[in-house]
Every structure is written in C-alpha cells, then in structure tokens.
Design a protein around this motif. Sequence first.
Motif, short mmCIF file in Angstrom:
data_model
loop_
_atom_site.label_atom_id
_atom_site.label_comp_id
_atom_site.label_asym_id
_atom_site.label_seq_id
_atom_site.Cartn_x
_atom_site.Cartn_y
_atom_site.Cartn_z
N MET A 164 0.83 -1.20 0.00
CA MET A 164 0.00 0.00 0.00
C MET A 164 0.87 1.26 0.00
N LEU A 165 1.84 1.31 0.89
CA LEU A 165 2.70 2.49 0.98
C LEU A 165 3.57 2.64 -0.27
N GLY A 166 3.93 1.52 -0.87
CA GLY A 166 4.69 1.57 -2.10
C GLY A 166 3.89 2.23 -3.21
N ALA A 167 2.61 1.89 -3.29
CA ALA A 167 1.76 2.51 -4.31
C ALA A 167 1.68 4.02 -4.10
N GLU A 168 1.62 4.43 -2.85
CA GLU A 168 1.49 5.86 -2.53
C GLU A 168 2.83 6.58 -2.45
N ARG A 185 9.20 6.32 3.10
CA ARG A 185 9.69 5.71 1.86
C ARG A 185 10.88 4.80 2.12
N GLN A 186 11.74 5.24 3.01
CA GLN A 186 12.95 4.48 3.31
C GLN A 186 12.60 3.12 3.92
N GLU A 187 11.64 3.12 4.82
CA GLU A 187 11.24 1.86 5.45
C GLU A 187 10.61 0.92 4.43
N VAL A 188 9.80 1.48 3.56
CA VAL A 188 9.16 0.68 2.52
C VAL A 188 10.21 0.06 1.61
N ASN A 189 11.15 0.88 1.27
CA ASN A 189 12.22 0.43 0.41
C ASN A 189 13.00 -0.73 1.04
N VAL A 214 6.19 -2.35 -6.55
CA VAL A 214 7.42 -2.75 -5.86
C VAL A 214 8.59 -1.87 -6.29
N GLY A 215 9.31 -1.40 -5.37
CA GLY A 215 10.52 -0.67 -5.70
C GLY A 215 10.31 0.80 -5.96
N ARG A 216 9.03 1.24 -5.87
CA ARG A 216 8.76 2.66 -6.03
C ARG A 216 9.41 3.45 -4.90
N GLY A 217 9.75 2.75 -3.83
CA GLY A 217 10.37 3.41 -2.68
C GLY A 217 11.69 4.07 -3.02
#
Lengths: 194, 194
Positions: free
Chosen positions: A108-112, A121-125, B171-174
């Motif tokens: 979800m956070l990646g999409a946003e 963003r860093q955590e998602v990454n 995926v990887g948008r982070g």
Amino acid sequence: MKHFSELSGAAERVVDVAEVLIQQAGYNGFSYDDVARQVGIKKPSIHHHFPTKADLVAVVAQRYTHRFRQELLGIEGKHAKAAQRLTAYAALFEATYAQDQRLCVCGMLGAEAQGLPPEVRQEVNYFFAANLEWLTHVFASGAAQGGLRLSTTPQAHAQLFLCALEGAMVVGRGGTPTMGPAMVGESLISLMLA
Amino acid sequence: MKHFSELSGAAERVVDVAEVLIQQAGYNGFSYDDVARQVGIKKPSIHHHFPTKADLVAVVAQRYTHRFRQELLGIEGKHAKAAQRLTAYAALFEATYAQDQRLCVCGMLGAEAQGLPPEVRQEVNYFFAANLEWLTHVFASGAAQGGLRLSTTPQAHAQLFLCALEGAMVVGRGGTPTMGPAMVGESLISLMLA
DNA sequence: GTCTATATAAAGATAGAC
DNA sequence: GTCTATCTTTATATAGAC
C-alpha cells in the motif's frame, strides 16, 4: 527515529490500529482521529506518542518489516526445499489478505510512495529489498539443489515472485472475487517445478 | 453517470490532469485545488464539470479502461502469436511506468478500493475483469496453438500475469531501482515458452 | 499519559454574479 | 464556463492543565 521495541503499551496499541488502517485505506486514507477513536483515547494523546504522522507510519512500517523478517526465518527453520519455502512465503501474504482483503502495509505504501515523507519511503524500500534478497537466495538454492527450473536469473525470479504476490492483493479488490496470493503463488511455483 | 465521450474541451483537460494525479498520489492524495491549479482554472469550475470527486474519478477510470481496451484490440491486430501479444501487453504497463514510475490508474485505485465510492470501485472492477478476460483468451489460444506451455488453467495464468505486472509497478517505487513491468513480464513469459 | 481548548490550514462543496 | 465569496467539516498539530 523511534524504534518499535521501545514503545509503551499505549503506543503499541496506537501502532496496532494504525497498521490496519494503512492496510485498508493507505497513508492518506486515515487520520489521527480515526486512530484515536479506535484506540479509545483522544487525538493529542496520539501526538504525544508520535509527534507527526510520518513518525507513526514509519514505525508501523519498521515493525511490519521486522515481523516479516522473523517469519522468513521461521520458514527457513521449518522447510528445507525451495518450493516449500515459496509456498510458505505466499501463505504469509494470504494470511493478511484473508482478513478482509487487507493489503501488505508496504505494498500500500509503495503505491502511494511518491507523496510520502522520506522516512516512510525508506522503510518501505527496506522491506522490498529484504524480501528480494531472501527470495533471491531461495531461488538460487532451488536451482542448485535441482528442485526448481529457472528460466533466467535468481534475481529476476525473486522480483517476479514478489510482484505477483503484491499484485494479487491489489487486483480484484474492486469486488469481483478473484484468486488470492496463495493461488497466484502456487500457479507461479508450478511453472518452475523441475 | 457521465460518459467521457461527452466531455467538453475544458472537462477533458480536467480529466487529463486528474488522471496523472491519481497515478502519482491516489484518490486521497490529490484535491480539486491541485487539479484547478494545474489546469489553470479555479476550484468551482472543476465542480461545474464534475460535481463530486467521485464523479471525476469514475470518469477518469472509465476513460482509462476504454483506452486500454483499444490498445488490446491494437495488439490483436498487430501480433498473431500468444507470446508476442503478452510481450506487447507488458509493454503497455511499461510505457506508463517509464513516465516517472506512474502507476496503473486502476492498480492505484484498486489498492485504495476499500475507502472509495461505489461508482469508482465499479469502474476499477470492470478494468480488471476486462483484462483478465482478454488475457485468459490469449493463454487459451497460446496453449491450443502450442506456443505456450501452461501448468494450470488459462484463467490462473491470466490472473498471474496481470498480478505480476500490477505488482511490478508498486514494488521498488520506494527508491531502489528494480525491474519494471516489461522485464517482469518477460521473465514470466520465458517460463511459459513451450 | 491523558485531557480540553485552540490554532491553522486544507478539504469537498454550494450560491450566485458575470 | 468561469469567477469571488462563503460554508462546513476535517486534518495535522500545539499549548498547557491535570
């Protein structure tokens, strides 16, 4: 940044609620007041634990990733063969999705991602990187042991597998009942059995 | 509901801008004021064309799906073999993703689906259904013609393929550069070549 | 840690003039 | 079709008492 292991009991309940809200509606889809109501305290109390929304969501993602890595270790301890590990991996996504079609927090956070604060963003990454690394190792082992038949690099198979599972949680959420992550994962694994 | 073919010039520019904003930030990530500023008119003028946000986004999704179906017809006219059609299909996602990692409109809205107005959810659902139907036909043909080797049903392969591409955009948008939809699609196709 | 009260800004939306 | 002005609600966040 705050570390999730240092959270008080109240703060942890805040993170619990925020996690589900993110899975359901995303970063921009919930408010501090939503969290406050569900936890049973008032808005300023949330700010006491997490001064900004970015703080809160970063901790949610951090804890989510940590728990996910624990699950990955659990899979390594429980299954020896690559195909079994991949099935168990897909089951992690299925377990989340089976609860009211909840999304992966980082999916979800990646999409946003484009509109999110850098710390989030860093955590998602990091979540995606850790998953890709683990999957790459599984595919490399599977190929070496002869259990899996790869058509290209282990890295590409890892990416493909993760994308398919993340995508499975997004597709069909509109309403039409479609296949969940477990079935999508099984379809993909069956293509790679030696 | 309004149909996108009946839009005035100004309304179409509104839809153009809203589409990109949805791809970047999602339904909850943009406002009427964002659209107004980018189009160069004021907020109430947007409401004149689309009374509510649900109206606007439903039309965006409707037009997006229509154009996508046109592309699918174009692929059928240009490529005879199933594998070629799948490569061209993945290229549609790649073309969007290549522009600042923009997401599929319906992939983004699908992720947010739980909190969206019904008319938007319906359009998103229609997009996925139309894509799955088309892909199912391609896989069935590919198996019948002998170009593709299926491990399970055409339906399951269609779901897998769509999920992998939608997931590849998330995926990887982070931040970490990973594989885009074209490469993920190619990896998957290579697993199914007879 | 939690509360009441409040500041400030932004959101979606409407009324009515031009 | 577009505007100014306005309404109403909500959002994130802070101050300061208990």
